[in-house]
Design an enzyme around this catalytic site. Structure first.
Site, PDB file in Angstrom:
ATOM      1  N   HIS A   1       1.817   4.528  -2.865  1.00 44.09           N
ATOM      2  CA  HIS A   1       2.057   6.090  -2.610  1.00 44.09           C
ATOM      3  C   HIS A   1       3.453   6.351  -2.872  1.00 44.09           C
ATOM      4  O   HIS A   1       3.718   7.606  -3.734  1.00 44.09           O
ATOM      5  CB  HIS A   1       1.917   6.308  -1.032  1.00 44.09           C
ATOM      6  CG  HIS A   1       0.445   6.521  -0.582  1.00 44.09           C
ATOM      7  ND1 HIS A   1      -0.669   6.916  -1.183  1.00 44.09           N
ATOM      8  CD2 HIS A   1      -0.176   5.625   0.344  1.00 44.09           C
ATOM      9  CE1 HIS A   1      -1.561   6.852  -0.460  1.00 44.09           C
ATOM     10  NE2 HIS A   1      -1.361   5.947   0.705  1.00 44.09           N
TER      11      HIS A   1
ATOM     12  N   HIS B   1       0.879  -1.203  -0.018  1.00 45.14           N
ATOM     13  CA  HIS B   1       0.192  -0.064  -0.093  1.00 45.14           C
ATOM     14  C   HIS B   1       1.098   1.180   0.046  1.00 45.14           C
ATOM     15  O   HIS B   1       0.894   2.068  -0.952  1.00 45.14           O
ATOM     16  CB  HIS B   1      -0.841  -0.170   1.215  1.00 45.14           C
ATOM     17  CG  HIS B   1      -1.771   1.277   1.301  1.00 45.14           C
ATOM     18  ND1 HIS B   1      -2.947   1.125   1.039  1.00 45.14           N
ATOM     19  CD2 HIS B   1      -1.548   2.590   1.982  1.00 45.14           C
ATOM     20  CE1 HIS B   1      -3.599   2.436   1.034  1.00 45.14           C
ATOM     21  NE2 HIS B   1      -2.685   3.324   1.781  1.00 45.14           N
ATOM     22  N   GLU B   2       1.708   1.242   1.028  1.00 45.80           N
ATOM     23  CA  GLU B   2       2.353   2.613   0.988  1.00 45.80           C
ATOM     24  C   GLU B   2       3.626   2.747  -0.189  1.00 45.80           C
ATOM     25  O   GLU B   2       3.688   3.706  -0.647  1.00 45.80           O
ATOM     26  CB  GLU B   2       3.597   2.591   2.419  1.00 45.80           C
ATOM     27  CG  GLU B   2       2.618   2.462   3.718  1.00 45.80           C
ATOM     28  CD  GLU B   2       1.327   3.784   3.771  1.00 45.80           C
ATOM     29  OE1 GLU B   2       1.633   4.578   3.176  1.00 45.80           O
ATOM     30  OE2 GLU B   2       0.456   3.241   4.388  1.00 45.80           O
TER      31      GLU B   2
HETATM   32 ZN   LIG Z   1      -2.640   5.353   1.861  1.00 45.27          ZN
END
Ligand SMILES: [Zn+2]
Length: 498
Positions: free
Chosen positions: A268, A264-265
């Site tokens: 980003h 997830h990160e």
């Molecule tokens: Zn996030």
């Protein structure tokens, strides 16, 4: 001021602003990762002073004169014109907030987050509640300064996702609820088809750290410009495409937790690492909004990371390095395990199907808190009731309930809807991407490069050059939440064979 002087001033202004933000970001990251526990007070004071310098620069008469000169000029190149319109917007909002409120809010957020960091593991909501109440009171005051005629919650939504309002959110969540609630009931009725208990065996944290390193390589994250740290609550700190920090949290008995935090990160991070070089150091050199940002992180976490192809790709590494722990599991079973859907307490570990319900709870509660219709003192009970009503579960304690997320503690009110909208954007990105990229084959082959290249061209490189709604429409056309619910239905019918 001549146009040339204004352009020179703009360059100097950007450099100083970037330096303030870089310093504040590093202090925040340091405070969350390595700083000693007793340093929170001094850090809050330093961050407050840096916020004051930033405020003074943003609202200084020469800044206003510089922006007015540039706004009146003809024939600015597209990047300069965009910088000017974004900086003017920022100035116009900032000048409405009294400096003491602006600085006080920054200091309060730092203090509140430090209290939350201690209160969460101690399950001590009583220690945190006064800070949470102050955060909502202060946020309400700021929203009233920015636009006294608007619902304060709409003012805050707009800070994270320009153009988003409660009408859009209400319609969106209502559409999701109608489709997802019966589907979740159907999946729950077949819960015995997927057993994920092997994911709760013992997975040494030292090996999980090596696994995170491997995952960053699989995702194509440039480790020369991105590192991974460890925090209570995973997040991404981005300063420019040259310096991005992601964090995770390891649990020896929850393999999937860190795995999907890192992916997830990492999503980003990929976005930030691939903004155009020409935007670095300016207000435009970062992701454009939180829903677009979360659309990227949740795309990698779920659409890629929880796909059969990705599970087949990473499973041999897991089996080998954690041997013999997963010797009785194969890649197909692993894929079903990481997609097991069951109503649970913790948002960040929720499966893809029930995730939006966690967001709906937060959306409704933060809206009431900001309106003053709910107080921090009454929040734990409201939280428990909402989890009972929406997810049909009992929340055993505040640590697994109202204390679990860092967002409100850090002053991020109005952020949560971005997760659900971003998730829905992701399904539409997939549909578009599949027209030109064989996503499944690329992942099975062991490279996310064609997927990364597709996003880099359409989303990442633009930074803040294009408004989020317009950017999404330029790639996918009209926003249609049904694409997301169709995607979820197809996927979970597959996982459960129903
Ligand atoms: Zn996030």
């Amino acid at each position: 001021m001549t146009l040339d002087q204004a352009k020179e001033k703009l360059a100097a202004y950007e450099k100083t602003t970037f330096a303030y933000e870089h310093a504040m970001g590093i202090l925040y990251y340091d405070g969350s990762t390595a700083a000693p526990r007793g340093s929170a007070g001094i850090r809050a004071s330093t961050l407050g002073e840096l916020a004051r310098l930033q405020y003074n620069l943003t609202t200084a008469p020469e800044t206003v004169e510089m922006l007015e000169t540039l706004r009146a000029a003809d024939g600015l190149d597209s990047i300069t014109a965009r910088k000017v319109s974004e900086l003017w917007r920022n100035y116009d909002q900032t000048r409405r907030i009294p400096v003491d409120l602006f600085v006080g809010h920054q200091t309060l957020c730092s203090e509140s987050e430090a209290v939350w960091t201690e209160a969460k593991p101690a399950n001590d909501y009583a220690a945190f509640a006064p800070y949470l109440q102050k955060i909502f009171d202060s946020t309400r005051a700021i929203a009233a300064c920015i636009d006294p005629d608007r619902d304060p919650y709409n003012v805050m939504l707009d800070q994270y996702e320009r153009g988003l309002d409660t009408d859009t959110c209400d319609a969106f969540f209502s559409a999701l609820r109608t489709r997802l609630v019966p589907l979740i009931e159907e999946v729950c009725a077949h819960a015995d088809r997927v057993d994920d208990s092997p994911l709760c065996r013992h997975f040494p944290i030292a090996v999980q750290r090596e696994f995170s390193d491997y995952l960053m390589d699989v995702m194509g994250i440039d480790k020369n410009h991105c590192i991974i740290g460890e925090t209570e609550h995973p997040f991404t700190a981005n300063f420019s495409r040259h310096d991005v920090r992601i964090t995770t949290h390891y649990y020896a008995d929850r393999l999937a937790s860190s795995l999907y935090s890192v992916v997830h990160e990492g999503g980003h991070a990929l976005y930030e690492l691939n903004t155009a070089e020409e935007l670095v150091g300016s207000a435009l050199g970062t992701g454009v909004s939180m829903a677009i940002h979360e659309s990227q992180s949740r795309f990698y976490e779920n659409i890629i990371g929880r796909s059969q192809a990705f599970c087949a790709l990473i499973f041999p590494w897991l089996r080998e390095h954690f041997a013999p722990t997963l010797d009785d599991v194969d890649a197909e079973q692993f894929w079903r395990m990481v997609n097991r859907s069951t109503p649970s307490c913790i948002r960040t570990e929720a499966d893809e199907l029930t995730y939006a319900l966690h967001i709906m709870v937060r959306y409704e509660l933060e809206r009431k808190l900001l309106a003053g219709d709910l107080t921090a003192a009454d929040l734990p009970e409201a939280w428990r009731q909402a989890y009972h009503d929406y997810l049909g579960i009992e929340v055993p304690d505040d640590r697994s309930g109202v204390l679990q997320d860092s967002h409100w503690a850090g002053g991020m009110v109005g952020y949560f809807p971005s997760y659900a909208i971003g998730s829905a954007y992701g399904a539409q990105f997939l549909r578009e991407m599949e027209k030109t990229v064989d996503v499944d084959a690329a992942v099975r082959f062991g490279t996310l490069a064609p997927i990364n290249a597709w996003f880099a061209e359409r989303i990442w490189r633009h930074g803040c050059m294009i408004d989020p709604g317009e950017l999404f429409a330029s790639v996918c056309g009209k926003f249609d939440p049904m694409v997301y619910t169709d995607y979820l239905e197809k996927k979970f019918r597959g996982v459960y064979g129903i």
